[in-house]
Design an enzyme around this catalytic site. Structure first.
Site, PDB file in Angstrom:
ATOM      1  N   GLU A 164     134.638  73.099  11.267  1.00  3.65           N
ATOM      2  CA  GLU A 164     133.307  72.575  10.970  1.00  3.65           C
ATOM      3  C   GLU A 164     133.096  71.173  11.530  1.00  3.65           C
ATOM      4  OE1 GLU A 164     130.923  74.161   8.404  1.00  3.65           O
ATOM      5  OE2 GLU A 164     131.998  75.985   8.883  1.00  3.65           O
ATOM      6  N   HIS A 230     131.836  70.278   2.641  1.00  7.72           N
ATOM      7  CA  HIS A 230     132.509  69.504   3.679  1.00  7.72           C
ATOM      8  C   HIS A 230     133.106  68.250   3.041  1.00  7.72           C
ATOM      9  CE1 HIS A 230     129.485  71.398   6.678  1.00  7.72           C
ATOM     10  NE2 HIS A 230     130.651  72.006   6.803  1.00  7.72           N
ATOM     11  N   ASN A 342     117.821  70.640   2.065  1.00  9.88           N
ATOM     12  CA  ASN A 342     118.480  71.752   2.745  1.00  9.88           C
ATOM     13  C   ASN A 342     119.988  71.552   2.802  1.00  9.88           C
ATOM     14  OD1 ASN A 342     118.064  74.275   3.771  1.00  9.88           O
ATOM     15  ND2 ASN A 342     117.208  73.611   5.725  1.00  9.88           N
ATOM     16  N   CYS A 348     125.462  63.687   7.508  1.00 13.01           N
ATOM     17  CA  CYS A 348     125.394  65.019   8.124  1.00 13.01           C
ATOM     18  C   CYS A 348     124.594  64.986   9.418  1.00 13.01           C
ATOM     19  CB  CYS A 348     124.741  66.023   7.173  1.00 13.01           C
ATOM     20  SG  CYS A 348     125.783  66.553   5.793  1.00 13.01           S
TER      21      CYS A 348
END
Length: 418
Positions: A164, A230, A342, A348
């Site tokens: 990721e 994460h 979201n 991010c």
């Protein structure tokens, strides 16, 4: 002589931004599934954050939204936007590439064996809506970092090993241009939710990136189960500082010992769970902040979502933090509420790359003038609203493609259009 600085490359929030609730384990994404999204407002919030960072004196870049819906992916599944089942179309429409922290893992020049900056594109294979991003991301990275004497851009680690990107990677160093220790954070289990970063993927990325000094640490199973899908939801690092929640890592004592052994000057700022609960940390995205070094020896700042300011226990802790003698001296709340709803905060939205900005393709480097031009295009062409029930609307699909094309043309990047 080249000057290495940290450049934050933000993902421009695309015109297909919607709340389809596709991300299992992401509490915010699940909570807002089915609601009406505001793509225009979302993208303008992202532009405002980049403008704010430029005003702080930070280097700033950007990445373009990817083509949506992803027709190539749908064709590989034997369908197209007009005939795809609703769940497949939602996955093909996702604007989640805006979260550039998941674009790649970056090992800068001072850390690598060959003295080049290495970027390995993340495969994102755990989630269907993100698993098809890497081709578009790879194309952009190979344009932005085309100088092969300074950069090496690698294709993703193959399945089944989930990677990721930088959301599970940190770096501790004396300064951005000094050699550092790279921290690869992997997951094993997350209770009801998948652990998205596999240790095999982290090890492969470390090898591909030719990272010289590395530590592999396990993310807390408790944190993943609580919604920290994460590591950057519960920890963030900058230069010699690690800012982390007490419950971020599975074996913090041994991890901290390894870190102090390799970087004696490291400062670990650990937020106690009895001051800020794991639930409050995740809800507010306290750690999904950009921890940055300000110019002119002004110390470090946290660029936080305004949700952190709205949470009383979080804000009380932060006020005490900056009042002390620690390295974090300034709080900078920014409004990215559309992204937050979201499931992605300020951290991010950006990929950190330590490099000389002059060695990067200048089409990807932000200036106030470019951001103003982007704002005009977004204001005139991004959809004002999207409801998940509208995703098959032919007019909407056409408008989304036209909007992206206009932005690509304005930035001189029309070659990224299919």
């Amino acid at each position: 002589m080249s000057k290495l600085v940290e450049i934050n490359f933000d993902g421009i929030i695309g015109p297909s931004h919607n709340y389809a609730g596709l991300s299992i384990g992401n509490i915010a994404s699940s909570t807002h599934a089915g609601e009406t999204a505001y793509p225009r407002e979302a993208a303008l919030q992202g532009i405002a954050k980049m403008r704010h960072n430029l005003e702080l004196g930070l280097a700033q870049g950007f990445f373009m939204p990817l083509d949506r819906p992803n027709r190539t992916w749908l064709e590989a599944l034997g369908t197209d936007p007009a005939h795809a089942p609703r769940n497949l179309l939602a996955n093909a429409m996702s604007a989640s590439s805006m979260w550039a922290a998941n674009a790649a893992t970056v090992s800068p020049m001072p850390d690598t064996i060959d003295g080049r900056c290495h970027l390995t594109v993340a495969n994102l294979q755990t989630m269907p809506h993100r698993s098809h991003e890497w081709t578009g991301t790879l194309a952009q990275l190979r344009l932005a970092f085309a100088d092969e004497t300074r950069f090496a851009v690698h294709a993703p680690v193959p399945a089944p090993f989930g990677d990721e990107g930088a959301a599970n990677h940190m770096r501790i160093c004396a300064s951005h241009d000094s050699p550092g220790v790279e921290l690869f954070i992997y997951g094993v289990s997350g209770g009801p939710f998948p652990a998205r970063q596999h240790i095999e993927a982290s090890m492969a990325v470390a090898r591909l990136n030719e990272a010289q000094s590395v530590i592999f640490a396990q993310q807390s199973e408790q944190a993943i189960a609580a919604g920290a899908f994460h590591n950057d939801v519960v920890a963030v690092a900058n230069e010699h500082v690690l800012f982390t929640h007490e419950q971020a890592f599975e074996n913090p004592t041994s991890f901290y010992a390894d870190l102090r052994d390799q970087v004696p000057e490291v400062e670990i700022v650990e937020v106690p769970a009895d001051r800020v609960s794991l639930a409050d940390a995740i809800k507010s995205y306290l750690f999904n902040a950009q921890l940055v070094t300000l110019p002119d020896d002004a110390g470090m700042a946290l660029i936080l979502p305004t949700e952190a300011q709205d949470n009383q226990s979080v804000w009380d802790y932060l006020q005490e933090l900056i009042a002390g003698n620690g390295p974090i001296r300034r709080l900078c709340p920014v409004d990215v509420r559309q992204s937050m709803a979201n499931g992605g905060g300020p951290a991010c939205l950006r990929l950190r790359v330590v490099a000389d900005p002059e060695t990067v393709d200048q089409r990807f480097i932000a200036t106030p003038e470019k951001l103003a031009q982007m704002s005009d295009i977004i204001a005139n062409h991004w959809p004002e609203t999207i409801n998940p029930n509208q995703l098959s609307n032919v007019e909407l699909l056409n408008n989304i493609r036209v909007a992206r094309h206009k932005l690509l043309e304005a930035c001189g990047l029309a070659e990224l259009d299919r």
